[in-house]
Scaffold this motif. Structure first.
Motif, PDB file in Angstrom:
ATOM      1  N   ILE A   1       0.795  -1.239  -0.531  1.00 26.60           N
ATOM      2  CA  ILE A   1       0.419  -0.332   0.045  1.00 26.60           C
ATOM      3  C   ILE A   1       0.861   1.427  -0.020  1.00 26.60           C
ATOM      4  O   ILE A   1       1.609   1.870   0.793  1.00 26.60           O
ATOM      5  CB  ILE A   1      -0.786  -0.242   1.347  1.00 26.60           C
ATOM      6  N   LYS A   2       1.024   2.025  -0.857  1.00 30.05           N
ATOM      7  CA  LYS A   2       0.785   3.645  -0.763  1.00 30.05           C
ATOM      8  C   LYS A   2       1.286   4.480   0.802  1.00 30.05           C
ATOM      9  O   LYS A   2      -0.336   4.377   1.066  1.00 30.05           O
ATOM     10  CB  LYS A   2       1.034   4.350  -1.164  1.00 30.05           C
ATOM     11  N   ARG A   3       1.716   4.967   1.553  1.00 30.01           N
ATOM     12  CA  ARG A   3       1.496   5.464   2.142  1.00 30.01           C
ATOM     13  C   ARG A   3       0.459   6.245   2.133  1.00 30.01           C
ATOM     14  O   ARG A   3      -0.534   7.329   3.137  1.00 30.01           O
ATOM     15  CB  ARG A   3       2.804   5.789   3.168  1.00 30.01           C
ATOM     16  N   LYS A   4       0.846   7.618   1.183  1.00 28.08           N
ATOM     17  CA  LYS A   4       0.030   9.018   1.239  1.00 28.08           C
ATOM     18  C   LYS A   4      -1.482   8.601   0.560  1.00 28.08           C
ATOM     19  O   LYS A   4      -2.218   9.246   1.043  1.00 28.08           O
ATOM     20  CB  LYS A   4       1.061   9.426  -0.420  1.00 28.08           C
ATOM     21  N   ALA A   5      -1.164   6.606  -0.077  1.00 37.34           N
ATOM     22  CA  ALA A   5      -3.033   6.762   0.190  1.00 37.34           C
ATOM     23  C   ALA A   5      -3.387   6.354   1.005  1.00 37.34           C
ATOM     24  O   ALA A   5      -4.889   6.768   1.691  1.00 37.34           O
ATOM     25  CB  ALA A   5      -3.684   5.359  -0.907  1.00 37.34           C
TER      26      ALA A   5
END
Length: 290
Positions: free
Chosen positions: A171-175
């Motif tokens: 998972i993208k952290r910014k997401a």
């Protein structure tokens, strides 16, 4: 927050020392990654054993069992990676090939989560997951592509999938910063489906990418007749509908889950003399509100 590494690998340990150590042994440590183990209040102090055995990892011992979502969220809060791999402790890698999954995430701002191919660790390693079909708008059921099939490369094409698989998801952290942490109201089961729906509503895509394979020790019959599992499956199906379904479909789903599924389970368990499971079904029905 200043990211200090590219990849954070987070796994939850709950009375699973042997499995957790085998997972860690299958991960080749590099300078641009961190491994975090969240010990979810194991009966023994397994956190200290893990920390002593693996000096490079970060071990967090929770004083209470936070459930699947709560344990992962604790790890996410303590992580520093740009990308976060949430992975079950009863999995392992034969070939640690995370780079293509990261490349998939980086290929589009719209992609928030990517999941590897999952194969069972037993027998000739049949497929567990190669993407999902959508949930039925009434029965709240879906299927995993390839489940139980031998792997002949028939699912070796990456594609979008409606939901992530909780056993392994990058998972993208910014997401996560945008959509929020995993919903903790479920405790066990269905939280990754609910979280996937939150990601989708926020405009993100979820992908399956077979460039990486993770092997899962989970048995097809694990805990099928457990009162704990029966309770949470009953409760959380209803909670998923309450949180995500709208209009007539919500009420048709309630009718199906209560009038058909729960009634069937109660009758089946009664005939089997499993009154502990009958009690679990009733508990699930009466406690599904958040």
């Amino acid at each position: 927050m200043q990211n200090e590494c590219k990849l954070s690998i987070i796994t939850i340990n709950y009375n699973g020392l042997k499995d957790t150590c085998e997972l860690i042994d299958s991960i080749p440590f590099t300078k641009d990654m961190e491994v975090i183990v969240v010990d979810n209040a194991s009966k023994e102090d397994e956190a200290s054993i893990i920390a002593e055995r693996f000096s490079k990892i970060k071990v967090i011992r929770s004083t209470r069992n936070l459930g699947f979502a709560g344990g992962n969220n604790l790890g996410i809060k303590e992580s520093q990676g740009k990308y976060i791999l949430l992975i079950n402790n009863d999995t392992f890698f034969k070939d640690f090939n995370i780079a293509p999954l990261i490349e998939r995430l980086e290929s589009s701002d719209k992609i928030g989560i990517v999941c590897p191919k999952l194969r069972f660790a037993w027998g000739n390693n049949p497929i567990q997951f190669a993407g999902y079909t959508p949930l039925s708008p009434i029965t709240v059921r879906n299927q995993a592509f390839g489940f139980g099939e031998d792997d002949h490369g028939q699912y070796d094409t990456a594609h979008p999938t409606p939901y992530a698989h909780g056993a392994a998801m990058l998972i993208k952290r910014k997401a996560i910063n945008k959509v929020g942490l995993m919903p903790e109201c479920f405790f066990l089961y269905y939280e990754e489906l609910d979280w996937s729906m939150i990601f989708t509503r926020a405009g993100y895509e979820i992908w399956y990418d077979p460039a990486c394979t993770v092997y899962h020790k989970e048995s097809q019959t694990t805990g099928q007749n457990s009162p704990l599992r029966t309770y949470y499956i009953t409760r959380n199906r209803l909670l998923l509908v309450k949180r995500n379904y709208k209009g007539i479909n919500k009420y048709l789903s309630y009718i199906y889950l209560l009038g058909i599924v729960a009634t069937r389970d109660i009758l089946k368990y009664t005939f089997q003399g499993r009154f502990d499971l009958v009690k679990s079904v009733f508990r699930g029905i009466f406690t599904f509100k958040e």
